[in-house]
Write a protein that holds these residues in place. Structure first.
Motif, mmCIF file in Angstrom:
data_model
loop_
_atom_site.group_PDB
_atom_site.id
_atom_site.type_symbol
_atom_site.label_atom_id
_atom_site.label_comp_id
_atom_site.label_asym_id
_atom_site.label_seq_id
_atom_site.Cartn_x
_atom_site.Cartn_y
_atom_site.Cartn_z
ATOM 1 N N ASP A 1 3.231 3.832 -3.787
ATOM 2 C CA ASP A 1 2.592 4.583 -3.041
ATOM 3 C C ASP A 1 2.231 3.685 -1.845
ATOM 4 O O ASP A 1 1.979 4.412 -0.699
ATOM 5 C CB ASP A 1 1.165 4.762 -3.783
ATOM 6 N N LEU A 2 2.228 2.365 -1.868
ATOM 7 C CA LEU A 2 2.181 1.545 -0.678
ATOM 8 C C LEU A 2 3.288 1.590 0.313
ATOM 9 O O LEU A 2 3.067 1.365 1.475
ATOM 10 C CB LEU A 2 2.048 0.111 -1.183
ATOM 11 N N LEU A 3 4.163 2.420 -0.156
ATOM 12 C CA LEU A 3 5.490 2.679 0.982
ATOM 13 C C LEU A 3 5.132 3.949 1.868
ATOM 14 O O LEU A 3 5.739 4.120 3.000
ATOM 15 C CB LEU A 3 6.734 2.931 0.301
ATOM 16 N N ASN A 4 4.263 4.748 1.415
ATOM 17 C CA ASN A 4 3.744 5.967 2.338
ATOM 18 C C ASN A 4 3.281 5.465 3.705
ATOM 19 O O ASN A 4 2.448 4.803 3.788
ATOM 20 C CB ASN A 4 2.482 6.577 1.400
ATOM 21 N N PRO A 5 3.850 6.149 4.677
ATOM 22 C CA PRO A 5 3.450 6.133 5.876
ATOM 23 C C PRO A 5 1.981 6.115 6.489
ATOM 24 O O PRO A 5 1.472 5.504 7.324
ATOM 25 C CB PRO A 5 4.072 7.018 6.879
ATOM 26 N N VAL A 41 5.592 -10.747 -5.361
ATOM 27 C CA VAL A 41 5.369 -9.263 -4.992
ATOM 28 C C VAL A 41 6.458 -8.768 -4.389
ATOM 29 O O VAL A 41 7.038 -7.484 -4.704
ATOM 30 C CB VAL A 41 4.025 -9.385 -4.014
ATOM 31 N N LEU A 42 7.137 -9.284 -3.431
ATOM 32 C CA LEU A 42 8.114 -8.855 -2.817
ATOM 33 C C LEU A 42 9.569 -8.499 -3.874
ATOM 34 O O LEU A 42 10.152 -7.519 -4.034
ATOM 35 C CB LEU A 42 8.708 -9.681 -1.677
ATOM 36 N N LEU A 43 9.954 -9.652 -4.729
ATOM 37 C CA LEU A 43 10.862 -9.478 -5.657
ATOM 38 C C LEU A 43 10.569 -8.492 -6.686
ATOM 39 O O LEU A 43 11.409 -7.714 -6.984
ATOM 40 C CB LEU A 43 11.120 -10.844 -6.341
ATOM 41 N N THR A 44 9.241 -8.231 -7.234
ATOM 42 C CA THR A 44 9.076 -7.148 -8.028
ATOM 43 C C THR A 44 9.122 -6.018 -7.525
ATOM 44 O O THR A 44 9.777 -4.932 -8.117
ATOM 45 C CB THR A 44 7.635 -7.554 -8.604
ATOM 46 N N ILE A 45 8.624 -5.647 -6.237
ATOM 47 C CA ILE A 45 8.843 -4.301 -5.801
ATOM 48 C C ILE A 45 10.190 -3.986 -5.493
ATOM 49 O O ILE A 45 10.494 -2.919 -5.592
ATOM 50 C CB ILE A 45 7.908 -4.290 -4.297
ATOM 51 N N GLY A 87 9.853 -0.693 4.191
ATOM 52 C CA GLY A 87 8.777 0.416 4.377
ATOM 53 C C GLY A 87 7.416 -0.303 4.078
ATOM 54 O O GLY A 87 6.527 0.084 4.511
ATOM 55 N N PHE A 88 7.656 -1.068 2.990
ATOM 56 C CA PHE A 88 6.566 -1.926 2.480
ATOM 57 C C PHE A 88 5.952 -2.546 3.519
ATOM 58 O O PHE A 88 4.789 -2.598 3.941
ATOM 59 C CB PHE A 88 6.791 -2.563 1.296
ATOM 60 N N GLY A 89 6.677 -3.537 4.372
ATOM 61 C CA GLY A 89 6.342 -4.298 5.327
ATOM 62 C C GLY A 89 5.666 -3.465 6.303
ATOM 63 O O GLY A 89 4.718 -4.169 7.185
ATOM 64 N N ARG A 90 5.871 -2.126 6.679
ATOM 65 C CA ARG A 90 5.419 -1.573 7.786
ATOM 66 C C ARG A 90 4.123 -1.196 7.313
ATOM 67 O O ARG A 90 3.178 -0.697 8.184
ATOM 68 C CB ARG A 90 6.112 0.107 7.932
ATOM 69 N N SER A 91 3.634 -0.952 6.010
ATOM 70 C CA SER A 91 2.244 -0.851 5.559
ATOM 71 C C SER A 91 1.278 -2.018 5.560
ATOM 72 O O SER A 91 0.189 -2.137 5.477
ATOM 73 C CB SER A 91 2.431 -0.285 4.156
ATOM 74 N N VAL A 92 2.068 -3.291 5.910
ATOM 75 C CA VAL A 92 1.105 -4.512 5.755
ATOM 76 C C VAL A 92 0.833 -4.788 7.257
ATOM 77 O O VAL A 92 1.637 -5.282 8.171
ATOM 78 C CB VAL A 92 2.031 -5.779 5.192
ATOM 79 N N ARG A 93 -0.304 -5.017 7.439
ATOM 80 C CA ARG A 93 -0.882 -5.654 8.949
ATOM 81 C C ARG A 93 -0.981 -7.234 8.942
ATOM 82 O O ARG A 93 -0.695 -7.632 9.861
ATOM 83 C CB ARG A 93 -2.438 -5.121 9.082
#
Length: 334
Positions: free
Chosen positions: A154-158, A177-181, A192-198
């Protein structure tokens, strides 16, 4: 012991028996218990100068020197290290791990929770002491009408764009976290996950921000379960245990196969029932069969040993960070 003064000094001052690099929530109870036993005479035969308990967060300089060790004699009898650190990178692995310098020191089969996800090292080289479970924390006010995530995917959701804080520093983010996702949903999802992280912060900073009016806070946090339980404004947040399971960030013990008697005793202490209970009390689930978890039915998500032993984990980690940073560096207006 100062391990931040350069490679030569690091190697000269490395303790002979124990180097325990521990997450802060574990360092305090384990060191206090050990020191209490030491004051009672239980470890009186060991030279305190040959034992070191270190906060893992302070040891980044040491990890940079790991590839410069060439002889097993340079290493302590027992090393404790969290996460998939430099000890699993090719230089150290080919010199030591692949040469059977270390052996699993846990003389037991893991409890059901850990047996189900296969976290015991199938090669018998390293010992799983416990795991640091990573969960999602939602700040109810900052999230507003946006639905809470239930899954890591869900964290990939824009809709969560730049609304997530996770552990990170200077462009490097939590490798577990990155390797597991990436393993669970595909490496291409990391952008996409990176876009969600501030932003990337220490978990202690996240615990202070979550649920407050501070503009530096975000709607969501990826953080250890220990720190989630330390949030001061608990009524302002929801702790979410994702449906796939909390990401299991391992704390490993490396015990020399040809260890001294002191090393064997230390390995027994850190893999024993007493240490397992201390880990559980700190919200670090233990694989020990005696461990009675306070959250027994909540699953753990482990990246799998294939990434560790059958792939180049250093290359995978660098690629995961690169894919993540590609999205992270994109501004909110893009």
């Amino acid at each position: 012991m100062n391990m931040k003064s350069g490679t030569a000094q690091v190697k000269e001052k490395l303790p002979r028996h124990l180097l325990a690099m521990l997450p802060c929530p574990l360092k305090v109870p384990l060191e206090e218990t050990f020191l209490h036993q030491q004051s009672s005479g239980l470890w009186s035969d060991l030279d305190p100068e040959e034992l070191a308990f270190e906060g893992n967060a302070n040891q980044s300089d040491f990890y940079k020197t790991v590839d410069q060790f060439h002889s097993a004699d340079e290493l302590p009898d027992v090393v404790i290290t969290p996460g998939i650190s430099s000890f699993f990178h090719p230089d150290f692995r080919t010199r030591f791990l692949d040469k059977d310098v270390f052996a699993d020191a846990a003389g037991y089969a893991p409890n059901e929770r850990f047996a189900e996800i296969g976290m015991k090292d199938p090669t018998g080289r390293v010992t799983l002491m416990c795991v640091n479970p990573l969960v999602i924390v939602a700040d109810k006010a900052k999230l507003g009408d946006i639905p809470e995530p239930r899954s890591w995917s869900d964290l990939l959701n824009p809709v969560y764009r730049k609304q997530v804080t996770m552990r990170g520093h200077n462009g490097t983010f939590c490798e577990t976290v990155l390797l597991t996702i990436g393993q669970s949903f595909g490496e291409d999802t990391l952008t996409g996950f990176g876009r969600s992280v501030r932003q990337g912060l220490h978990p202690g900073q996240m615990a202070k921000l979550a649920g407050t009016d501070n503009e530096a806070g975000t709607a969501l946090y990826v953080m250890p379960y220990f720190y989630a339980n330390m949030i001061r404004k608990r009524d302002k947040v929801n702790i979410i245990w994702p449906e796939e399971g909390a990401i299991a960030s391992p704390v490993f013990l490396l015990a020399k196969r040809g260890s001294s008697e002191a090393g064997r005793r230390l390995a027994s202490f850190f893999t024993g029932a007493e240490t397992a209970e201390l880990c559980e009390q700190a919200f670090f689930p233990s694989p020990h069969p005696s461990a009675a978890s306070s959250f027994p039915e909540r699953k753990l998500l482990w990246m799998g040993w294939d990434l560790v032993w059958n792939r180049d984990i250093q290359t995978l980690t660098d690629a995961a960070n690169a894919a993540f940073n590609k999205g992270f560096e994109q501004g909110t207006d893009q």
